[in-house]
Write a protein that holds these residues in place. Structure first.
Motif, PDB file in Angstrom:
ATOM      1  N   GLN A 136      -8.574  -8.134  -3.056  1.00  0.00           N
ATOM      2  CA  GLN A 136      -8.317  -9.464  -3.608  1.00  0.00           C
ATOM      3  C   GLN A 136      -9.097 -10.554  -2.886  1.00  0.00           C
ATOM      4  O   GLN A 136      -9.205 -11.670  -3.373  1.00  0.00           O
ATOM      5  CB  GLN A 136      -6.819  -9.771  -3.559  1.00  0.00           C
ATOM      6  CG  GLN A 136      -5.979  -8.927  -4.498  1.00  0.00           C
ATOM      7  CD  GLN A 136      -6.329  -9.149  -5.956  1.00  0.00           C
ATOM      8  OE1 GLN A 136      -6.170 -10.249  -6.482  1.00  0.00           O
ATOM      9  NE2 GLN A 136      -6.827  -8.112  -6.606  1.00  0.00           N
ATOM     10  N   GLY A 137      -9.619 -10.241  -1.704  1.00  0.00           N
ATOM     11  CA  GLY A 137     -10.460 -11.221  -1.015  1.00  0.00           C
ATOM     12  C   GLY A 137      -9.907 -11.641   0.326  1.00  0.00           C
ATOM     13  O   GLY A 137      -8.765 -11.342   0.693  1.00  0.00           O
ATOM     14  N   ASP A 138     -10.736 -12.369   1.085  1.00  0.00           N
ATOM     15  CA  ASP A 138     -10.387 -12.749   2.450  1.00  0.00           C
ATOM     16  C   ASP A 138      -9.192 -13.695   2.521  1.00  0.00           C
ATOM     17  O   ASP A 138      -8.511 -13.762   3.545  1.00  0.00           O
ATOM     18  CB  ASP A 138     -11.593 -13.410   3.134  1.00  0.00           C
ATOM     19  CG  ASP A 138     -12.744 -12.432   3.331  1.00  0.00           C
ATOM     20  OD1 ASP A 138     -12.470 -11.216   3.350  1.00  0.00           O
ATOM     21  OD2 ASP A 138     -13.896 -12.889   3.452  1.00  0.00           O
ATOM     22  N   GLY A 139      -8.923 -14.419   1.460  1.00  0.00           N
ATOM     23  CA  GLY A 139      -7.813 -15.367   1.505  1.00  0.00           C
ATOM     24  C   GLY A 139      -6.449 -14.730   1.347  1.00  0.00           C
ATOM     25  O   GLY A 139      -5.422 -15.400   1.520  1.00  0.00           O
ATOM     26  N   VAL A 140      -6.391 -13.460   1.017  1.00  0.00           N
ATOM     27  CA  VAL A 140      -5.124 -12.764   0.808  1.00  0.00           C
ATOM     28  C   VAL A 140      -4.663 -12.138   2.122  1.00  0.00           C
ATOM     29  O   VAL A 140      -5.417 -11.392   2.762  1.00  0.00           O
ATOM     30  CB  VAL A 140      -5.268 -11.677  -0.284  1.00  0.00           C
ATOM     31  CG1 VAL A 140      -3.979 -10.873  -0.410  1.00  0.00           C
ATOM     32  CG2 VAL A 140      -5.633 -12.313  -1.619  1.00  0.00           C
ATOM     33  N   VAL A 141      -3.439 -12.434   2.515  1.00  0.00           N
ATOM     34  CA  VAL A 141      -2.886 -11.875   3.752  1.00  0.00           C
ATOM     35  C   VAL A 141      -2.374 -10.457   3.483  1.00  0.00           C
ATOM     36  O   VAL A 141      -1.688 -10.217   2.486  1.00  0.00           O
ATOM     37  CB  VAL A 141      -1.755 -12.758   4.304  1.00  0.00           C
ATOM     38  CG1 VAL A 141      -1.228 -12.199   5.623  1.00  0.00           C
ATOM     39  CG2 VAL A 141      -2.236 -14.188   4.477  1.00  0.00           C
ATOM     40  N   VAL A 142      -2.735  -9.550   4.377  1.00  0.00           N
ATOM     41  CA  VAL A 142      -2.408  -8.128   4.216  1.00  0.00           C
ATOM     42  C   VAL A 142      -1.662  -7.649   5.453  1.00  0.00           C
ATOM     43  O   VAL A 142      -2.036  -7.996   6.578  1.00  0.00           O
ATOM     44  CB  VAL A 142      -3.703  -7.295   4.038  1.00  0.00           C
ATOM     45  CG1 VAL A 142      -3.380  -5.811   3.871  1.00  0.00           C
ATOM     46  CG2 VAL A 142      -4.511  -7.812   2.851  1.00  0.00           C
ATOM     47  N   PRO A 143      -0.589  -6.863   5.289  1.00  0.00           N
ATOM     48  CA  PRO A 143       0.098  -6.336   6.466  1.00  0.00           C
ATOM     49  C   PRO A 143      -0.692  -5.192   7.093  1.00  0.00           C
ATOM     50  O   PRO A 143      -1.618  -4.646   6.484  1.00  0.00           O
ATOM     51  CB  PRO A 143       1.420  -5.823   5.897  1.00  0.00           C
ATOM     52  CG  PRO A 143       1.065  -5.387   4.508  1.00  0.00           C
ATOM     53  CD  PRO A 143       0.030  -6.393   4.034  1.00  0.00           C
ATOM     54  N   THR A 144      -0.337  -4.849   8.312  1.00  0.00           N
ATOM     55  CA  THR A 144      -0.838  -3.608   8.905  1.00  0.00           C
ATOM     56  C   THR A 144      -0.069  -2.455   8.266  1.00  0.00           C
ATOM     57  O   THR A 144       1.169  -2.460   8.247  1.00  0.00           O
ATOM     58  CB  THR A 144      -0.638  -3.608  10.428  1.00  0.00           C
ATOM     59  OG1 THR A 144      -1.496  -4.591  11.004  1.00  0.00           O
ATOM     60  CG2 THR A 144      -0.955  -2.243  11.026  1.00  0.00           C
ATOM     61  N   VAL A 145      -0.801  -1.510   7.716  1.00  0.00           N
ATOM     62  CA  VAL A 145      -0.172  -0.408   6.984  1.00  0.00           C
ATOM     63  C   VAL A 145      -0.507   0.913   7.640  1.00  0.00           C
ATOM     64  O   VAL A 145      -1.686   1.211   7.891  1.00  0.00           O
ATOM     65  CB  VAL A 145      -0.628  -0.392   5.505  1.00  0.00           C
ATOM     66  CG1 VAL A 145       0.041   0.766   4.761  1.00  0.00           C
ATOM     67  CG2 VAL A 145      -0.313  -1.717   4.827  1.00  0.00           C
ATOM     68  N   THR A 146       0.528   1.689   7.916  1.00  0.00           N
ATOM     69  CA  THR A 146       0.354   3.060   8.398  1.00  0.00           C
ATOM     70  C   THR A 146       0.810   4.021   7.310  1.00  0.00           C
ATOM     71  O   THR A 146       1.950   3.920   6.817  1.00  0.00           O
ATOM     72  CB  THR A 146       1.172   3.312   9.675  1.00  0.00           C
ATOM     73  OG1 THR A 146       0.661   2.496  10.730  1.00  0.00           O
ATOM     74  CG2 THR A 146       1.090   4.776  10.097  1.00  0.00           C
ATOM     75  N   PHE A 147      -0.078   4.911   6.937  1.00  0.00           N
ATOM     76  CA  PHE A 147       0.279   5.970   5.997  1.00  0.00           C
ATOM     77  C   PHE A 147       0.671   7.208   6.800  1.00  0.00           C
ATOM     78  O   PHE A 147      -0.082   7.659   7.673  1.00  0.00           O
ATOM     79  CB  PHE A 147      -0.902   6.318   5.089  1.00  0.00           C
ATOM     80  CG  PHE A 147      -1.242   5.260   4.085  1.00  0.00           C
ATOM     81  CD1 PHE A 147      -0.714   5.305   2.807  1.00  0.00           C
ATOM     82  CD2 PHE A 147      -2.079   4.209   4.424  1.00  0.00           C
ATOM     83  CE1 PHE A 147      -1.024   4.317   1.875  1.00  0.00           C
ATOM     84  CE2 PHE A 147      -2.391   3.217   3.510  1.00  0.00           C
ATOM     85  CZ  PHE A 147      -1.869   3.278   2.228  1.00  0.00           C
ATOM     86  N   LEU A 148       1.837   7.743   6.512  1.00  0.00           N
ATOM     87  CA  LEU A 148       2.254   9.024   7.075  1.00  0.00           C
ATOM     88  C   LEU A 148       2.341  10.011   5.928  1.00  0.00           C
ATOM     89  O   LEU A 148       3.175   9.863   5.021  1.00  0.00           O
ATOM     90  CB  LEU A 148       3.598   8.911   7.789  1.00  0.00           C
ATOM     91  CG  LEU A 148       4.025  10.179   8.547  1.00  0.00           C
ATOM     92  CD1 LEU A 148       4.877   9.828   9.761  1.00  0.00           C
ATOM     93  CD2 LEU A 148       4.799  11.152   7.647  1.00  0.00           C
ATOM     94  N   LEU A 149       1.476  11.013   5.969  1.00  0.00           N
ATOM     95  CA  LEU A 149       1.370  11.991   4.896  1.00  0.00           C
ATOM     96  C   LEU A 149       1.635  13.368   5.476  1.00  0.00           C
ATOM     97  O   LEU A 149       0.905  13.831   6.346  1.00  0.00           O
ATOM     98  CB  LEU A 149      -0.023  11.920   4.263  1.00  0.00           C
ATOM     99  CG  LEU A 149      -0.470  10.495   3.877  1.00  0.00           C
ATOM    100  CD1 LEU A 149      -1.924  10.489   3.429  1.00  0.00           C
ATOM    101  CD2 LEU A 149       0.422   9.926   2.786  1.00  0.00           C
ATOM    102  N   ASN A 150       2.698  14.004   5.002  1.00  0.00           N
ATOM    103  CA  ASN A 150       3.091  15.282   5.590  1.00  0.00           C
ATOM    104  C   ASN A 150       2.976  16.433   4.597  1.00  0.00           C
ATOM    105  O   ASN A 150       2.991  16.235   3.383  1.00  0.00           O
ATOM    106  CB  ASN A 150       4.508  15.212   6.174  1.00  0.00           C
ATOM    107  CG  ASN A 150       5.572  14.902   5.140  1.00  0.00           C
ATOM    108  OD1 ASN A 150       5.304  14.267   4.121  1.00  0.00           O
ATOM    109  ND2 ASN A 150       6.792  15.321   5.400  1.00  0.00           N
ATOM    110  N   GLY A 151       2.874  17.625   5.153  1.00  0.00           N
ATOM    111  CA  GLY A 151       2.688  18.824   4.339  1.00  0.00           C
ATOM    112  C   GLY A 151       3.842  19.789   4.406  1.00  0.00           C
ATOM    113  O   GLY A 151       3.662  20.989   4.141  1.00  0.00           O
ATOM    114  N   ASP A 152       5.048  19.283   4.736  1.00  0.00           N
ATOM    115  CA  ASP A 152       6.205  20.190   4.804  1.00  0.00           C
ATOM    116  C   ASP A 152       7.466  19.564   4.215  1.00  0.00           C
ATOM    117  O   ASP A 152       8.570  20.042   4.472  1.00  0.00           O
ATOM    118  CB  ASP A 152       6.465  20.623   6.255  1.00  0.00           C
ATOM    119  CG  ASP A 152       6.904  19.475   7.159  1.00  0.00           C
ATOM    120  OD1 ASP A 152       6.716  18.297   6.788  1.00  0.00           O
ATOM    121  OD2 ASP A 152       7.433  19.762   8.255  1.00  0.00           O
ATOM    122  N   GLU A 153       7.315  18.536   3.388  1.00  0.00           N
ATOM    123  CA  GLU A 153       8.488  17.853   2.844  1.00  0.00           C
ATOM    124  C   GLU A 153       9.323  18.773   1.966  1.00  0.00           C
ATOM    125  O   GLU A 153      10.562  18.741   2.013  1.00  0.00           O
ATOM    126  CB  GLU A 153       8.051  16.617   2.044  1.00  0.00           C
ATOM    127  CG  GLU A 153       9.194  15.670   1.673  1.00  0.00           C
ATOM    128  CD  GLU A 153       9.907  16.028   0.378  1.00  0.00           C
ATOM    129  OE1 GLU A 153      10.994  15.481   0.145  1.00  0.00           O
ATOM    130  OE2 GLU A 153       9.376  16.854  -0.410  1.00  0.00           O
TER     131      GLU A 153
END
Length: 390
Positions: A136-153
Motif C-alpha cells: 500500500q506504500g510507505d505511508g501505511v503503518v505495518v506491524p511486525t509480523v512473525t509467521f509460525l508455520l508448523n508441520g505437525d498440527e
C-alpha cells in the motif's frame, strides 16, 4: 471499495495459482520427506512475496514436520503472530487420483483437492495479506509480523506446541488462518484429549482350552463400550475410538491390545468427569490388566475478556472491507487453543471459505479468496500500533 479489497481482487488469480501450487506439494503428517519439501516450498513462497525475512528459524520437528519462524519488521509498534500449518491428513500419493480440479456445489464454482481447505489456502492468504498491506506504500503503518508455520498440527502439534506458546508470549495478538465456518471466524474451540487404552491379557490356545487364556481384545472391547458411554453430547463431550490393534492370531487368546481415543470437552468440569470415568473402567476378567493413558492435548478456547478486544478489531476490519462477520464456537481444535490457553488474544478461522475438511468432499470457494485476504490485511493494519484496550 477499499484499496485493500481492490488490490486483493486484482491479485486473486495470482493468489489462486499459489494455492494450487502449494496443494500440489503433498505433505502428509507422517511423511517426513514430503513435509520437508513442502516446508521449503512455503519458505520460498514467503520470500518471493515478502522479500528476505528479518528473522528466520527452522526448529526440528523430529519425526514430523519442522516449525518455521519468519519475521518481517514493521513500521509500527504492534507485534502480531500469524499461525498456520502446512501438513495435511492426506497420505502421499493422494494427488494421483484426486488432483486439484474445478467443480460446482449448489450452483457455486469451487475447487477441490487434498488439503486445499485445511489449510493450504489459508496459509497462502496469510502471506498475501501482509504483502497487500506492505504494497500500500510507505505511508501505511505495518506491524511486525512473525509467521509460525508448523508441520505437525494434524497429529497434535506435539513438537511445535512449545514454540507456538513461546512465540505467542512475545506479541500483542495472534491470528490463525485455519478455515472459516461458512465465512464466520472462530472464537471458541473444544479441549481435546488423546487417550490410549493398553490391555495385557493371558495368551493361550483358543481351541485346546478356551478357559486358559484371558483375551486382551475381548477386554478392550469391553473397555471401548464403557468409554463410549462416557460421551455426553448435550454437555458438549464426545468420545471417538479411532484406532485399535491387538492379538497375534485367530487361534490365540490375545495377549495384548490397544486403542487410541479422541475426546472433546467444552469445560473443565467435563474434563474432570471424563478423567474419573475412564479411570473407573475395569476389566471383568481379573487376569487382564488395563492401563489408561490420559493426555489432554489442547486446552479449551473460549471468547473471554482477553479475546474480546481482538474480536472487535476483526469485526471492524470486516466492515472496512465489506464483510459482515459472524463468529462461532466449534468442536474442532487448532493451534489457537494453545495460544488461548496461555492468555494471549487470538482469533482463529481467518482463512478459506469452503467445507469438507478431512474428507474427499474438501473444497474452497475461490471467489471468496480476495475478500478474506483483504480482511487479513486490514486486521494487520488495525493492529499496526498494537491491540486497542478499549
Amino acid at each position: 471499495m477499499s484499496d485493500l479489497v481492490a488490490a486483493a481482487r486484482d491479485a486473486q488469480q495470482d493468489i489462486l495459482v499459489d494455492v494450487i501450487d502449494l496443494v500440489g506439494v503433498e505433505s502428509h503428517s507422517y511423511d517426513r520427506a514430503a513435509l520437508d519439501a513442502c516446508r521449503r516450498h512455503v519458505q520460498t513462497l514467503a520470500v518471493r512475496l515478502l522479500g528476505p525475512p528479518d528473522g528466520e528459524d527452522v526448529l526440528d520437528g523430529g519425526e514430523r514436520g519442522d516449525t518455521v519462524l519468519l519475521t518481517w519488521r514493521g513500521t509500527g509498534a504492534g507485534r502480531v503472530l500469524v499461525v498456520g500449518h502446512y501438513d495435511t491428513v492426506w497420505p502421499t500419493g493422494t494427488l494421483a487420483d484426486w488432483p486439484v480440479r474445478a467443480d460446482v456445489r449448489d450452483g457455486v464454482e469451487v475447487l477441490t483437492g487434498p488439503g486445499i481447505f485445511d489449510m493450504k489456502t489459508g496459509l497462502v492468504q496469510s502471506l498475501w495479506a501482509l504483502k497487500l498491506l506492505r504494497d500500500q506504500g510507505d505511508g501505511v503503518v505495518v506491524p511486525t509480523v512473525t509467521f509460525l508455520l508448523n508441520g505437525d498440527e494434524e497429529v497434535g502439534s506435539l513438537s511445535s506446541r512449545p514454540h507456538i506458546e513461546a512465540a505467542a508470549r512475545q506479541v500483542d495478538a495472534a491470528l490463525v488462518f485455519e478455515p472459516t465456518l461458512d465465512g464466520a471466524v472462530k472464537t471458541g474451540r473444544k479441549g481435546i484429549g488423546l487417550f490410549e487404552f493398553h490391555v495385557t491379557g493371558v495368551e493361550a490356545h483358543a481351541g485346546l482350552d478356551p478357559t486358559a487364556g484371558a483375551s486382551a481384545i475381548h477386554a478392550l472391547a469391553e473397555a471401548i463400550t464403557a468409554a463410549t458411554k462416557v460421551a455426553d453430547l448435550d454437555a458438549g463431550t464426545s468420545v471417538n475410538v479411532g484406532l485399535i490393534s491387538g492379538g497375534t492370531g485367530t487361534n490365540v487368546a490375545a495377549g495384548r491390545a490397544w486403542a487410541r481415543i479422541d475426546i472433546r470437552v467444552s469445560d473443565e468440569a467435563e474434563k474432570a468427569r471424563v478423567d474419573a470415568a475412564f479411570d473407573a473402567i475395569t476389566p471383568s476378567d481379573p487376569r487382564v490388566q488395563l492401563r489408561v493413558d490420559h493426555r489432554w492435548n489442547r486446552p479449551m478456547m473460549a471468547l473471554d475478556t482477553t479475546m474480546r478486544p481482538l474480536l472487535d478489531v476483526v469485526v471492524a476490519a470486516g466492515h472496512d472491507v465489506g464483510l459482515d462477520l459472524d463468529h462461532v464456537s466449534v468442536g474442532g481444535g487448532s493451534d489457537a487453543n494453545f495460544i488461548a490457553g496461555i492468555g494471549v488474544p487470538v482469533i482463529c478461522g481467518l482463512g478459506a471459505v469452503g467445507a469438507g475438511p478431512h474428507s474427499r468432499d474438501e473444497y474452497i470457494v475461490p471467489g471468496r479468496i480476495a475478500d478474506y485476504t483483504a480482511l487479513g490485511a486490514r486486521v494487520l493494519q488495525r493492529l499496526a500500533d498494537g491491540l486497542p484496550t478499549s
